[in-house]
Design a protein around this motif. Sequence first.
Motif, PDB file in Angstrom:
ATOM      1  N   GLY A   1      -4.818   6.092   3.774  1.00 27.92           N
ATOM      2  CA  GLY A   1      -5.329   6.146   5.138  1.00 27.92           C
ATOM      3  C   GLY A   1      -4.548   7.019   6.082  1.00 27.92           C
ATOM      4  O   GLY A   1      -4.816   7.023   7.291  1.00 27.92           O
ATOM      5  N   ARG A   2      -3.568   7.764   5.589  1.00 30.97           N
ATOM      6  CA  ARG A   2      -2.940   8.755   6.475  1.00 30.97           C
ATOM      7  C   ARG A   2      -4.026   9.733   6.919  1.00 30.97           C
ATOM      8  O   ARG A   2      -4.855  10.152   6.120  1.00 30.97           O
ATOM      9  N   GLY A   3      -3.989  10.088   8.202  1.00 24.13           N
ATOM     10  CA  GLY A   3      -5.054  10.929   8.722  1.00 24.13           C
ATOM     11  C   GLY A   3      -6.207  10.118   9.284  1.00 24.13           C
ATOM     12  O   GLY A   3      -7.257  10.659   9.620  1.00 24.13           O
ATOM     13  N   THR A   4      -5.998   8.805   9.402  1.00 24.79           N
ATOM     14  CA  THR A   4      -6.937   7.932  10.112  1.00 24.79           C
ATOM     15  C   THR A   4      -6.116   7.152  11.140  1.00 24.79           C
ATOM     16  O   THR A   4      -4.894   7.264  11.186  1.00 24.79           O
ATOM     17  N   HIS A   5      -6.804   6.335  11.938  1.00 25.86           N
ATOM     18  CA  HIS A   5      -6.098   5.497  12.904  1.00 25.86           C
ATOM     19  C   HIS A   5      -5.829   4.105  12.341  1.00 25.86           C
ATOM     20  O   HIS A   5      -5.465   3.194  13.082  1.00 25.86           O
ATOM     21  N   PHE A   6      -6.003   3.962  11.013  1.00 21.53           N
ATOM     22  CA  PHE A   6      -5.690   2.683  10.362  1.00 21.53           C
ATOM     23  C   PHE A   6      -4.936   2.916   9.051  1.00 21.53           C
ATOM     24  O   PHE A   6      -5.313   2.398   8.008  1.00 21.53           O
ATOM     25  N   PRO A   7      -3.836   3.703   9.103  1.00 23.22           N
ATOM     26  CA  PRO A   7      -3.070   3.964   7.885  1.00 23.22           C
ATOM     27  C   PRO A   7      -2.451   2.687   7.317  1.00 23.22           C
ATOM     28  O   PRO A   7      -2.165   1.742   8.050  1.00 23.22           O
ATOM     29  N   PHE A   8      -2.275   2.680   5.985  1.00 22.60           N
ATOM     30  CA  PHE A   8      -1.726   1.557   5.232  1.00 22.60           C
ATOM     31  C   PHE A   8      -2.636   0.329   5.250  1.00 22.60           C
ATOM     32  O   PHE A   8      -2.265  -0.728   4.766  1.00 22.60           O
ATOM     33  N   GLN A   9      -3.844   0.498   5.809  1.00 21.70           N
ATOM     34  CA  GLN A   9      -4.780  -0.626   5.887  1.00 21.70           C
ATOM     35  C   GLN A   9      -6.072  -0.342   5.114  1.00 21.70           C
ATOM     36  O   GLN A   9      -7.021  -1.115   5.183  1.00 21.70           O
TER      37      GLN A   9
ATOM     38  N   TYR B   1      -4.062  -4.063  -5.275  1.00 19.34           N
ATOM     39  CA  TYR B   1      -4.694  -2.842  -4.780  1.00 19.34           C
ATOM     40  C   TYR B   1      -4.349  -1.666  -5.689  1.00 19.34           C
ATOM     41  O   TYR B   1      -5.212  -0.859  -6.045  1.00 19.34           O
ATOM     42  N   LEU B   2      -3.086  -1.578  -6.040  1.00 20.64           N
ATOM     43  CA  LEU B   2      -2.622  -0.495  -6.906  1.00 20.64           C
ATOM     44  C   LEU B   2      -3.309  -0.562  -8.271  1.00 20.64           C
ATOM     45  O   LEU B   2      -3.793   0.457  -8.787  1.00 20.64           O
ATOM     46  N   LEU B   3      -3.383  -1.752  -8.843  1.00 20.14           N
ATOM     47  CA  LEU B   3      -4.012  -1.911 -10.156  1.00 20.14           C
ATOM     48  C   LEU B   3      -5.509  -1.633 -10.087  1.00 20.14           C
ATOM     49  O   LEU B   3      -6.084  -1.032 -11.005  1.00 20.14           O
TER      50      LEU B   3
ATOM     51  N   LEU C   1       9.762   5.564  -5.507  1.00 19.78           N
ATOM     52  CA  LEU C   1       9.362   4.461  -4.640  1.00 19.78           C
ATOM     53  C   LEU C   1       9.619   3.113  -5.300  1.00 19.78           C
ATOM     54  O   LEU C   1      10.146   2.183  -4.673  1.00 19.78           O
ATOM     55  N   ALA C   2       9.253   3.014  -6.561  1.00 16.22           N
ATOM     56  CA  ALA C   2       9.411   1.751  -7.283  1.00 16.22           C
ATOM     57  C   ALA C   2      10.872   1.424  -7.537  1.00 16.22           C
ATOM     58  O   ALA C   2      11.241   0.258  -7.685  1.00 16.22           O
ATOM     59  N   GLY C   3      11.715   2.444  -7.595  1.00 19.75           N
ATOM     60  CA  GLY C   3      13.118   2.239  -7.900  1.00 19.75           C
ATOM     61  C   GLY C   3      13.367   1.944  -9.364  1.00 19.75           C
ATOM     62  O   GLY C   3      14.450   1.485  -9.751  1.00 19.75           O
ATOM     63  N   THR C   4      12.393   2.228 -10.189  1.00 13.25           N
ATOM     64  CA  THR C   4      12.455   1.970 -11.619  1.00 13.25           C
ATOM     65  C   THR C   4      11.282   2.671 -12.287  1.00 13.25           C
ATOM     66  O   THR C   4      10.266   2.953 -11.630  1.00 13.25           O
TER      67      THR C   4
ATOM     68  N   THR D   1       0.803  -1.226   0.000  1.00 14.64           N
ATOM     69  CA  THR D   1       0.000   0.000   0.000  1.00 14.64           C
ATOM     70  C   THR D   1       0.834   1.274   0.000  1.00 14.64           C
ATOM     71  O   THR D   1       0.319   2.346  -0.313  1.00 14.64           O
ATOM     72  N   CYS D   2       2.122   1.172   0.321  1.00 16.69           N
ATOM     73  CA  CYS D   2       2.954   2.378   0.311  1.00 16.69           C
ATOM     74  C   CYS D   2       3.070   2.973  -1.093  1.00 16.69           C
ATOM     75  O   CYS D   2       3.333   4.162  -1.239  1.00 16.69           O
ATOM     76  N   PHE D   3       2.853   2.170  -2.125  1.00 13.98           N
ATOM     77  CA  PHE D   3       2.922   2.699  -3.490  1.00 13.98           C
ATOM     78  C   PHE D   3       1.889   3.797  -3.732  1.00 13.98           C
ATOM     79  O   PHE D   3       2.039   4.612  -4.640  1.00 13.98           O
ATOM     80  N   PHE D   4       0.838   3.829  -2.926  1.00 18.12           N
ATOM     81  CA  PHE D   4      -0.159   4.890  -3.080  1.00 18.12           C
ATOM     82  C   PHE D   4       0.412   6.265  -2.743  1.00 18.12           C
ATOM     83  O   PHE D   4      -0.169   7.287  -3.111  1.00 18.12           O
TER      84      PHE D   4
END
Length: 395
Positions: free
Chosen positions: A273-281, A332-334, A354-357, A262-265
Amino acid sequence: MKLTKLKPFIYFLSVVLLIISYSLTTSARQEEPIPGADRPELYLDQLQGKNVGIVANQTSILTQSNNKHVVDFLLEKGIKVKKVFVPEHGFRGQADAGEKVDNTVDSKTGLPIISLYGNNKKPKPEQIADLDILVFDLQDVGVRFYTYISTMHYLMEAAGEQGKKVIIFDRPNPNGDYIAGPVLKKGFESFVGMHYIPVVHGLTVGEFAQMINGEKWLKGGLKVDLEVIPVAQWTHSTVYNLPVKPSPNLPNELSIRLYPSTCFFEGTIVSLGRGTHFPFQVYGYPDPKFGDFTFTPVSIDGMSKNPPHQDKKCYGIDLRGETLSHEFTLKYLLDAYHKSGKAQAFFNNFFNTLAGTDELKKMIMAGKTESEIIASWQEELKKYEILRAKYLLYN
């Protein structure tokens, strides 16, 4: 049978149950992983009489000593800790991702705290000139773009240039049971990806430090005097529940397992989900076509200040039903990319970093499936797996 005759039997039975309970508890405790910091018999002697600097944060605790912070523990043992260096998120782990971390003084110990984030990612010669040994003790999560391994790289490099020894207090990797994702390509190096490794690299910080040293990845092929204090009672297949969250937005084990995917988002228009109490979820966007689950990001002190889509209702997918056996995926990304219909505008300038490519973005935009994309990096993963095997401490 009379009650008076039953009493000795009941007493005997209660004693037996207590013994069994104690034995089971002791056995479980003995089988728990023991991080390097919890093995002072392996490092205290060589720290005695030395001027010590340490890279530490809120995760640098001794779980076998009531979660005592490693800095407090070393000082109690008479170790001359002179300075504390801190990574992204600061000494107490309260700084948001990317937020400036300032130099300060620890109110409890009076020790100077030097930030290794922002403009001073690598310790300056004058900052370590008065030190004999540098200790690194941070809880990593085994993902290339998690910046603690970049901090470790720069610490090793600075120490090698100044002839200082580095000791790594190793800790388990909660994503250490597999490797996955694209391998970073030359030309895409950054603080969120300094090394030619996959997204999920399958190494502890101690193993990774040995790889950096052994492969001569430090500037100019430099090698540092390095020692790893290993974890006891742990292998790469051991499940490990972190006693302290490693950073503000990784609050639990599930967030850590979902993080590589999910970090690719962060490199897109989508909220993770940043700004919630369930980030990356979770993931979502202010458009109902992204899903039925809704959440509204808000500014949260100690977690996320000014998160993407702040105060806007986002529609998307709730991933909190996933299991802890979860591994890296692109689904998720797709899913979000196809729902958006935005093509190039779906991505921001951070995605390739992030992807490194740039290949991942190109394949997504070309309509490749997840299996096709994953197949494209298998040869590089096989080569990396051979490299990784040279540095494993916990087979």
